[in-house]
Structure formats: C-alpha cells, structure tokens
Enzyme design. Structure first.
Site, PDB file in Angstrom:
ATOM      1  N   LYS A  49       0.827  -1.209   0.000  1.00 52.10           N
ATOM      2  CA  LYS A  49       0.000   0.000   0.000  1.00 52.10           C
ATOM      3  C   LYS A  49       0.865   1.265   0.000  1.00 52.10           C
ATOM      4  O   LYS A  49       0.625   2.188  -0.790  1.00 52.10           O
ATOM      5  CB  LYS A  49      -0.901  -0.023   1.235  1.00 52.10           C
ATOM      6  CG  LYS A  49      -1.610   1.282   1.542  1.00 52.10           C
ATOM      7  CD  LYS A  49      -2.437   1.186   2.786  1.00 52.10           C
ATOM      8  CE  LYS A  49      -1.602   0.944   4.020  1.00 52.10           C
ATOM      9  NZ  LYS A  49      -0.775   2.121   4.397  1.00 52.10           N
ATOM     10  N   THR A  50       1.859   1.295   0.872  1.00 50.42           N
ATOM     11  CA  THR A  50       2.716   2.471   0.961  1.00 50.42           C
ATOM     12  C   THR A  50       3.478   2.691  -0.334  1.00 50.42           C
ATOM     13  O   THR A  50       3.649   3.827  -0.793  1.00 50.42           O
ATOM     14  CB  THR A  50       3.701   2.317   2.139  1.00 50.42           C
ATOM     15  OG1 THR A  50       2.965   2.151   3.351  1.00 50.42           O
ATOM     16  CG2 THR A  50       4.610   3.523   2.253  1.00 50.42           C
ATOM     17  N   ASP A 240      -4.373   8.037   2.886  1.00 51.72           N
ATOM     18  CA  ASP A 240      -3.914   6.726   3.346  1.00 51.72           C
ATOM     19  C   ASP A 240      -4.908   6.170   4.370  1.00 51.72           C
ATOM     20  O   ASP A 240      -5.559   6.923   5.093  1.00 51.72           O
ATOM     21  CB  ASP A 240      -2.529   6.880   3.980  1.00 51.72           C
ATOM     22  CG  ASP A 240      -1.887   5.553   4.332  1.00 51.72           C
ATOM     23  OD1 ASP A 240      -2.265   4.530   3.733  1.00 51.72           O
ATOM     24  OD2 ASP A 240      -1.004   5.540   5.207  1.00 51.72           O
ATOM     25  N   GLU A 241      -5.024   4.832   4.449  1.00 58.17           N
ATOM     26  CA  GLU A 241      -5.889   4.165   5.435  1.00 58.17           C
ATOM     27  C   GLU A 241      -7.303   4.736   5.418  1.00 58.17           C
ATOM     28  O   GLU A 241      -7.898   5.057   6.453  1.00 58.17           O
ATOM     29  CB  GLU A 241      -5.295   4.288   6.849  1.00 58.17           C
ATOM     30  CG  GLU A 241      -3.882   3.756   7.005  1.00 58.17           C
ATOM     31  CD  GLU A 241      -3.808   2.226   7.024  1.00 58.17           C
ATOM     32  OE1 GLU A 241      -4.833   1.572   6.757  1.00 58.17           O
ATOM     33  OE2 GLU A 241      -2.718   1.697   7.296  1.00 58.17           O
ATOM     34  N   GLN A 271      -9.711  -4.452   6.806  1.00 60.13           N
ATOM     35  CA  GLN A 271      -8.938  -4.061   7.985  1.00 60.13           C
ATOM     36  C   GLN A 271      -9.546  -2.850   8.693  1.00 60.13           C
ATOM     37  O   GLN A 271      -8.848  -2.119   9.392  1.00 60.13           O
ATOM     38  CB  GLN A 271      -7.487  -3.782   7.595  1.00 60.13           C
ATOM     39  CG  GLN A 271      -6.765  -5.002   7.049  1.00 60.13           C
ATOM     40  CD  GLN A 271      -5.283  -4.750   6.825  1.00 60.13           C
ATOM     41  OE1 GLN A 271      -4.506  -4.609   7.762  1.00 60.13           O
ATOM     42  NE2 GLN A 271      -4.879  -4.685   5.567  1.00 60.13           N
ATOM     43  N   ARG A 626      -0.918 -10.970   9.977  1.00 58.79           N
ATOM     44  CA  ARG A 626       0.348 -10.470  10.538  1.00 58.79           C
ATOM     45  C   ARG A 626       1.451 -11.522  10.403  1.00 58.79           C
ATOM     46  O   ARG A 626       2.635 -11.197  10.525  1.00 58.79           O
ATOM     47  CB  ARG A 626       0.215 -10.141  12.028  1.00 58.79           C
ATOM     48  CG  ARG A 626      -0.796  -9.058  12.426  1.00 58.79           C
ATOM     49  CD  ARG A 626      -0.679  -7.797  11.647  1.00 58.79           C
ATOM     50  NE  ARG A 626      -1.593  -7.805  10.514  1.00 58.79           N
ATOM     51  CZ  ARG A 626      -1.472  -7.015   9.454  1.00 58.79           C
ATOM     52  NH1 ARG A 626      -0.466  -6.182   9.372  1.00 58.79           N
ATOM     53  NH2 ARG A 626      -2.347  -7.070   8.463  1.00 58.79           N
TER      54      ARG A 626
END
Length: 680
Positions: A49-50, A240-241, A271, A626
């Site tokens: 994503k980043t 973002d997010e 998420q 994770r």
C-alpha cells in the site's frame, strides 16, 4: 472578461527516469498510472500500500504536477515522513512544497492562517490530553455539580465522550445511550459541562485535537472563499488508510476535493477495525456512491505471507457480507506448513504451549523478535506474561503496561496489602485517594488518625474495621464512600481472619472499585476484565501473603525487584493486542484465546450486533495476516473461574468460517508425572 494565461513547468526539471512498469506489479501500476479523477485503491494486507501511494506521488510529479498541488493525508506522522522521504529518494524534483501529514497536522496548518475567521488568534494553544483534563476540571468546578451521592464522570471520560460527539456527529444523548448508559442521569449536567468547555476554549484561545478537524470543516463551511483557495491549491488529494476515516475527516476530504479535484484513497475494507473510536466503514464501502464515476482498483498480490496463511485469511473474511471482493495471492512459494489449530486444556496449558513452542522455534533458528503473541484484549495476556517470566523468555508489550504494573491492578492490590501490613502508608494513601473529596492533604490526615488509633502496630487484625474507621473525620463529600470503604475492609477480614485472595478481589471490585472504574476510565470494561482475570489468578492461592509476594515478583523486571526497567533485551517476543499490531508483521504469530465470549467479544455476541460481529471478524483477519511463515491458533477447552468453577469454552465461531483442511489440528497433551522421561 479576464484573459487566461497558463504557466508551464521549467524545462530544466528533469524527469525521474523511474521505470514504473519494472518497479511495480501490474495491479499497482494500473492504480499508480491512472488518469486524474476519483479513485479508490483496495490494497489487501501486505500488498504494498505504501509503495503504491509513494509511486503515485512520484508519477504525478513526473507528469507535470507541481508538488505544491499535492496533499497527502495520513493517520500518523510516521507514515507521512516515510512516504515523503521515499518520494524524495525517487524523484529529482523539489518536494519541499508538498503538503503531507496527519489530518490533524494539516488542519492545524490551515487554521494557523485563518484562526481569526473563527474567533481565535493565530497564536492559539493546542491542548493535549492533560491540558484538556485540567480545563474540564475547572469547568466542572464552576458548574457547581453535587457529586456527594453519585460519582460524576472524571475529566478523562468526559474528554472521550466529547471527542466521540465531534468525530461521529452523534448527539450527546446518542453517545451516552450507546456507550455510557451508566451516566444517563447525568446527561443534563454533562451537556452543561460541554457547553462550558467550548466557551472556555474560546475564551482562552485554545483548541483541542478534535477542534483541529472540526474547526477546519467549520472554516470551509463558513468561508467559501477560503475553501476555494485550498481547492485551487490542492488539485490532487491522496488519502492513506481510508477505511479508518470518521465523519469529520470524511467531510474534510469531500470539501477539499470538491467536484473537480482528483482524489486517490487507499485502504482495505477488511482491515476496518476502529469503529469504537469513530471510524465509519461506510466511507470506503460507499466510495463509488459518494463519488459517482469513481474507479476502483484492487491490489491482491501479497508479499508478506506464505500461501497457506493467505488461503486461511481469504476463507475467514468471506463470511462477512459488507466487503469488496478480493482474494489475496502470495508472491512466495508454498512451504507445505499449514496454520496450526491448537486445542489446550486451560489458559495455563495455553501459556505453556506458547512458551515451549517459542523455545523450540528459537532452537530452529527463528529469533525471538520474529515471534508475537496476539490477543483480543490486554487481560488475555496474563498467563502468557507469567509463563514467559518464569521461563526467562524476554518480552515486550505494545498493548499496555505489564499486567501487574497497571494502575487499576495496583489499586486493587493496595487494599489487600494494607489489611495484611497495616503500617503500609503508601497503600493506605493510594486506597484513600480513590475516594472523591480525599486529596493528598485529607488522606494524610486520615493516615495520622490511623496511626493514633494504635491499630497500625497491633498484631491482630480488627474484627470490624468499620468500628474503628467510622470514627475518623472525613471530608463531607467523601462520607458515604468512606463508609463503603470501611464495610469492604470488613469483608476482607471476616472475624479477624484473612479471606481468600479471590474473595478479597471480588469484594473490593463489587463493593467500591467498580463505581470508581466507571467514573474514571473510558475503557472501564477492559479494566474490569483485567481485575476479573486477577481474581481467577488469585483463585489458585489460599494464602494472601503468598499471593501478594507473587504480585511483587511479577511486577518487577524478570522477577528481579532491582532490575532496571529501562534496559531492554535486543531479542524479545512481542505481546500485543490485535489493534496495536495492525501494520506490523512477524515470522511466527500465536493467536490466543479463540473462544466465544473472548474473541469474538462477549458483549457483541449478547447484543447480536451483526455489524460489530463483522468488525470482530475483520479483527481476526488482521491478526491472521500479521504472520509471514507460521501461524498458531489456540483455544482453551476449559476456563477455571473463581466462583463458578470450571467453565467449558466454546471454540470461537470464527474457526467455523473456513474449511478444516486449511489447518492442521494439534492436540496438546499434559505431562505425565509418572513418566520417568519427564520431570516432575
């Protein structure tokens, strides 16, 4: 009519030379290279994503967009710094004019320029949480609220209430009904305090963190010319997010983007796990409706986890109805190791399994810092903390303090320590300071009275504490609470004998401390669960002195009271709530307490709330994703309770959401004391 004149970029600015096709996978490239407009990028866990956001900024700069026309909104300063640094490394263009930061920092930056339009000056102060509590205390005092009979919510709780009002758009009545129903009778007075708080902030030229968003939106609503100025400035807004945005953040984005500016929002609906702090998942699910004609890109290639873990995560989240369709695909080769589904006898066996398996994995070459234990709530880590301490396995906690170092655990133990050691001034003062109207001076006077009574040095315990303590002079505001304290102490030493530790904890919680919890802490239900867990632990002790000695040992570093808490092992296991673990990754993850009532949360099951149950499942999904190499899903079959005896646990319903062939079942056997090959 004004003549239109267009400025062109200087030809001296060289292109970056980035080979976007080579640097990105096909899914990322499609999003990064998309034409201006409204776009939503659904970026699955571990999908880069980043990287996608960073390269999007680089792409814009490489295609004639000036950095001052780009606004990058994030949820943490760390994320903003990381992305701007990456952009700076990627492109030769000057990026000093790029606006990148959290919603709050961007709001602050805008308000510093236009505060006068809202009745503030540009030198306004920003209140942190302590400043808020101090100001609220002042407002409460000025409202002359009678709290002699019933506790009024503490400033910290009021601050959380008021924050939810600002971030969700709900009324005070709605917030209290949904989350603070025990304060329903105080609604009118709480509103009085809220109005006083708002007036006080204006009078003192101060804003809290929520104001940085609310006032920015208000500025844009009241001053269309100012809004147009920023709409002209920020032609390209990146978020973002996006799944974590709340009502006021959504409004801020809508206003800045308007009808003509470009917007790229990146997030993952699977998420979305922060509704409890105001995040509204409807923003990401409703993006195509909110912005008609918007494009939706999906990035499904995962660079973190092995296929076996992703197969499980994909199956687990499919049980949710409110979501975008996607299936994560691993870029890694299969290892043939399926996630383990581990049934254990009880919580202690669960802790023993986790610790023993960690040591085995370390011997196999996996360092401890690449292992994590994840759980739904902090109190579920108690047995794990104890077992790791006993075995000398170093650990760090991201979900809070070590269990026995938490303030509410120390409060409860203060009652017990005092009745055992009646000369313990520290515990007496801590206990008394919990009462309303008993500040340090009043508490010290009561301590002097206790010493003068002669009971501090007597060998025997008072048969009736109340017969001694009710004679003391206490502040009027504290009289009823002091009486209750005396009667609780009576229950701790019935007939002059010490009650069992678990019985003591129950008496303290139900007799006096629960009332204090509800008035003092926004997360009082979690803290109560901690205390109930402490009671279960206390149920394994008959002797109070032995129990208190164990608490002291567990409160120290590695069982050494002289240990330096500033020293940290380089190699240590991570213990974390799932909420705190979002965005992190480890080679090995142990997900514990997978039983109904623990995960998913019992209150949600009782309420039969489908949206919240789906959020719990998303939390389960976050935990699974994770893990990079190995995943252990464990659940105790029995849970010993202090008062009701052993309770049979129902495995979490989330374990029914995927086919059994996706996991390998482990049955953990207890050691045989008669087996010569095993130590007693």
């Amino acid at each position: 009519m004004a003549r239109q004149y267009t400025l062109h970029r200087s030809s001296s600015v060289a292109a970056s030379g980035i080979d976007y096709v080579a640097a990105l996978n096909a899914e990322q490239y499609e999003a990064v290279s998309s034409p201006p407009g409204k776009a939503l990028v659904i970026a699955g866990a571990g999908s880069g994503k980043t990287r996608t956001l960073t390269y999007r900024v680089a792409w814009l700069l490489d295609h004639g967009i000036e950095s001052k026309q780009v606004l990058l909104l994030t949820f943490t300063n760390k994320a903003a710094r990381e992305m701007t640094e990456r952009v700076r490394d990627l492109v030769p263009h000057d990026t000093s004019d790029l606006w990148a930061g959290t919603f709050h920092s961007i709001g602050s930056r805008i308000l510093r320029r236009h505060a006068e339009d809202l009745g503030f000056t540009r030198s306004f102060s920003i209140l942190d949480r302590d400043d808020q509590k101090s100001m609220l205390s002042s407002v409460i005092a000025s409202c002359d609220i009678d709290t002699k009979v019933r506790r009024f919510p503490k400033p910290d709780v009021l601050a959380s209430m008021f924050s939810l009002i600002e971030n969700t758009g709900d009324s005070l009545e709605e917030i209290i009904a949904a989350r603070y129903d025990h304060f329903y009778d105080w609604t009118e007075k709480i509103e009085l305090v809220r109005m006083g708080y708002i007036a006080k902030k204006l009078a003192t030229n101060s804003m809290d963190f929520d104001d940085l968003l609310v006032m920015t939106v208000r500025l844009f609503d009241e001053r269309p010319d100012v809004l147009e100025l920023y709409q002209q400035k920020f032609r390209h807004v990146l978020v973002d997010e996006y799944q974590d945005t709340n009502a006021v953040q959504g409004q801020m984005i809508d206003l800045l983007v308007g009808k003509t500016n470009s917007l790229m929002a990146v997030g993952d609906d699977a998420q979305s796990i922060y509704s409890w702090r105001g995040a509204d998942m409807a923003h990401i699910l409703g993006f195509p409706v909110r912005y008609p004609g918007a494009k939706v890109f999906t990035i499904e290639t995962n660079y973190r986890s092995v296929p076996e873990i992703l197969d499980l995560s994909n199956a687990a989240i499919r049980a949710n109805s409110g979501r975008f369709e996607k299936d994560l695909r691993s870029s890694r080769e299969s290892t043939g190791v399926k996630p383990a589904l581990v049934a254990v006898t009880d919580p202690r066996s669960q802790a023993s399994f986790v610790a023993q398996r960690m040591l085995e994995l370390r011997d196999e070459g996996i360092p401890l810092e690449q292992m994590a234990v994840l759980y739904r709530a902090h109190f579920q880590s108690l047995e794990i903390q104890m077992e790791l301490t006993v075995r000398g396995i170093p650990f760090g906690i991201t979900s809070g303090l070590r269990f026995f170092e938490q303030a509410h655990i120390k409060d409860i133990s203060a009652f017990m320590r005092f009745v055992v050691n009646r000369r313990d001034e520290v515990c007496f003062l801590r206990m008394v300071n919990l009462l309303p109207g008993c500040g340090p001076i009043a508490a010290q006077k009561l301590w002097s009275e206790w010493l003068n009574s002669g009971w501090a040095t007597k060998d025997e315990v008072p048969a009736k504490w109340s017969e001694v303590l009710l004679k003391f002079k206490v502040p009027k505001k504290a009289i009823k609470h002091w009486e209750q304290l005396c009667f609780v102490l009576d229950e701790l030493t019935p007939d002059g004998n010490f009650a069992r530790p678990s019985d003591m904890i129950f008496s303290i919680l139900e007799g006096i401390y629960d009332d204090y919890l509800q008035a003092s802490f926004d997360n009082f239900e979690n803290r109560r669960s901690d205390i109930e867990q402490l009671s279960q632990y206390g149920g394994t002790f008959d002797d109070i002195s032995e129990f208190l000695a164990q608490l002291s040992l567990m409160s120290s570093v590695d069982g050494d009271p002289s240990g330096d808490k500033n020293e940290r092992d380089d190699e240590k296991v991570t213990l974390s709530s799932i909420h705190q673990a979002k965005g992190l990754e480890w080679k090995v993850v142990f997900l514990i307490w997978l039983v109904d009532g623990q995960f998913p949360n019992g209150r949600i099951l009782e309420a039969d709330d489908v949206p919240l149950l789906e959020e719990e499942r998303r939390l389960f999904y976050v935990a699974i994703t994770r893990a990079k190499d190995e995943l252990y899903l464990s659940f105790p079959m029995m849970n010993p309770k202090s008062y009701t005896g052993d309770v049979i646990c129902r495995p979490s319903r989330f374990l029914e959401d995927f086919p059994p062939e996706l996991v390998e079942e482990w049955q953990v056997g207890e050691p045989d004391p008669w087996n010569d090959d095993e130590p007693f």
